[in-house]
Motif scaffolding. Structure first.
Motif, PDB file in Angstrom:
ATOM      1  N   ARG A 165       0.833  -1.215   0.000  1.00 12.86           N
ATOM      2  CA  ARG A 165       0.000   0.000   0.000  1.00 12.86           C
ATOM      3  C   ARG A 165       0.864   1.259   0.000  1.00 12.86           C
ATOM      4  NH1 ARG A 165      -3.852  -2.851   3.546  1.00 12.86           N
ATOM      5  NH2 ARG A 165      -2.821  -1.912   5.315  1.00 12.86           N
ATOM      6  N   LEU A 166       1.949   1.233   0.772  1.00 12.26           N
ATOM      7  CA  LEU A 166       2.852   2.378   0.799  1.00 12.26           C
ATOM      8  C   LEU A 166       3.435   2.624  -0.589  1.00 12.26           C
ATOM      9  CD1 LEU A 166       4.210   4.544   2.558  1.00 12.26           C
ATOM     10  CD2 LEU A 166       6.003   2.883   3.077  1.00 12.26           C
ATOM     11  N   ASP A 167       3.821   1.556  -1.274  1.00  9.49           N
ATOM     12  CA  ASP A 167       4.332   1.677  -2.641  1.00  9.49           C
ATOM     13  C   ASP A 167       3.279   2.272  -3.573  1.00  9.49           C
ATOM     14  OD1 ASP A 167       6.360   1.151  -4.722  1.00  9.49           O
ATOM     15  OD2 ASP A 167       4.913  -0.346  -5.425  1.00  9.49           O
ATOM     16  N   GLN A 187       1.090   6.999  -6.629  1.00 12.57           N
ATOM     17  CA  GLN A 187       0.035   7.999  -6.811  1.00 12.57           C
ATOM     18  C   GLN A 187       0.568   9.398  -6.540  1.00 12.57           C
ATOM     19  OE1 GLN A 187      -3.354   6.999  -4.399  1.00 12.57           O
ATOM     20  NE2 GLN A 187      -3.481   4.937  -5.231  1.00 12.57           N
ATOM     21  N   PHE A 188       1.383   9.522  -5.511  1.00 10.28           N
ATOM     22  CA  PHE A 188       1.978  10.814  -5.147  1.00 10.28           C
ATOM     23  C   PHE A 188       2.816  11.346  -6.301  1.00 10.28           C
ATOM     24  CE2 PHE A 188       5.008  13.596  -2.982  1.00 10.28           C
ATOM     25  CZ  PHE A 188       4.216  14.248  -2.055  1.00 10.28           C
ATOM     26  N   THR A 189       3.655  10.490  -6.863  1.00  8.35           N
ATOM     27  CA  THR A 189       4.510  10.882  -7.988  1.00  8.35           C
ATOM     28  C   THR A 189       3.680  11.272  -9.199  1.00  8.35           C
ATOM     29  OG1 THR A 189       6.240   9.398  -7.202  1.00  8.35           O
ATOM     30  CG2 THR A 189       6.403  10.113  -9.480  1.00  8.35           C
ATOM     31  N   LYS A 190       2.623  10.499  -9.464  1.00 11.20           N
ATOM     32  CA  LYS A 190       1.753  10.790 -10.602  1.00 11.20           C
ATOM     33  C   LYS A 190       1.084  12.151 -10.422  1.00 11.20           C
ATOM     34  CE  LYS A 190      -0.512   7.433 -12.504  1.00 11.20           C
ATOM     35  NZ  LYS A 190      -1.510   6.368 -12.800  1.00 11.20           N
ATOM     36  N   LYS A 228      -4.856  16.752  -2.069  1.00 13.94           N
ATOM     37  CA  LYS A 228      -4.662  15.370  -2.513  1.00 13.94           C
ATOM     38  C   LYS A 228      -3.331  14.824  -2.021  1.00 13.94           C
ATOM     39  CE  LYS A 228      -7.405  15.989  -6.692  1.00 13.94           C
ATOM     40  NZ  LYS A 228      -7.381  16.067  -8.151  1.00 13.94           N
ATOM     41  N   LEU A 229      -2.287  15.631  -2.136  1.00 17.92           N
ATOM     42  CA  LEU A 229      -0.972  15.202  -1.666  1.00 17.92           C
ATOM     43  C   LEU A 229      -0.974  15.014  -0.154  1.00 17.92           C
ATOM     44  CD1 LEU A 229       1.349  17.482  -3.842  1.00 17.92           C
ATOM     45  CD2 LEU A 229       0.907  15.033  -4.154  1.00 17.92           C
ATOM     46  N   ASP A 230      -1.610  15.925   0.548  1.00 20.31           N
ATOM     47  CA  ASP A 230      -1.687  15.823   2.002  1.00 20.31           C
ATOM     48  C   ASP A 230      -2.424  14.552   2.417  1.00 20.31           C
ATOM     49  OD1 ASP A 230      -1.179  16.884   4.649  1.00 20.31           O
ATOM     50  OD2 ASP A 230      -3.323  17.304   4.751  1.00 20.31           O
ATOM     51  N   PHE A 231      -3.510  14.231   1.712  1.00 21.19           N
ATOM     52  CA  PHE A 231      -4.260  13.019   2.014  1.00 21.19           C
ATOM     53  C   PHE A 231      -3.386  11.778   1.808  1.00 21.19           C
ATOM     54  CE2 PHE A 231      -6.820   9.436   0.541  1.00 21.19           C
ATOM     55  CZ  PHE A 231      -7.601   9.227   1.659  1.00 21.19           C
ATOM     56  N   LEU A 232      -2.663  11.722   0.689  1.00 21.61           N
ATOM     57  CA  LEU A 232      -1.794  10.573   0.434  1.00 21.61           C
ATOM     58  C   LEU A 232      -0.698  10.464   1.492  1.00 21.61           C
ATOM     59  CD1 LEU A 232      -1.405  10.581  -3.454  1.00 21.61           C
ATOM     60  CD2 LEU A 232      -2.391   8.785  -2.031  1.00 21.61           C
TER      61      LEU A 232
END
Length: 85
Positions: A13-15, A20-23, A34-38
């Motif tokens: 899940r971390l991967d 998703q963060f990179t995308k 969105k970044l904060d949520f991830l």
């Protein structure tokens, strides 16, 4: 006991969150929330990994050390992304 200490699912899940963060970083638009949520989800995964790796064996200590470093980095990133709109 071995099954309870298995952190494979959390690592997967971390991967996924990291991908998703990179995308998201590659795209334009409103990113901050969105970044904060991830990052919040990544933090949860790391906390779960920490709770699943008790003990003082060298492997458990190594995982604990890495997880604490990851948590510190996630906190730095969370502070940074909160300024992004």
């Amino acid at each position: 006991m071995a099954e309870r200490g298995d952190i494979t699912e959390e690592l997967d899940r971390l991967d996924s969150h990291l991908k998703q963060f990179t995308k998201l970083l590659d795209n334009a638009g409103e990113l901050g929330k969105k970044l904060d949520f991830l990052l919040q989800e990544m933090h949860r995964e790391v906390n779960t990994m920490l709770s699943k790796t008790p003990g003082v064996e060298s492997e458990a200590l190594a995982i604990t050390g890495l997880a604490l470093e990851i948590k510190a980095d996630i906190e730095k990133l969370r502070e940074s992304v909160q300024d992004i709109e």
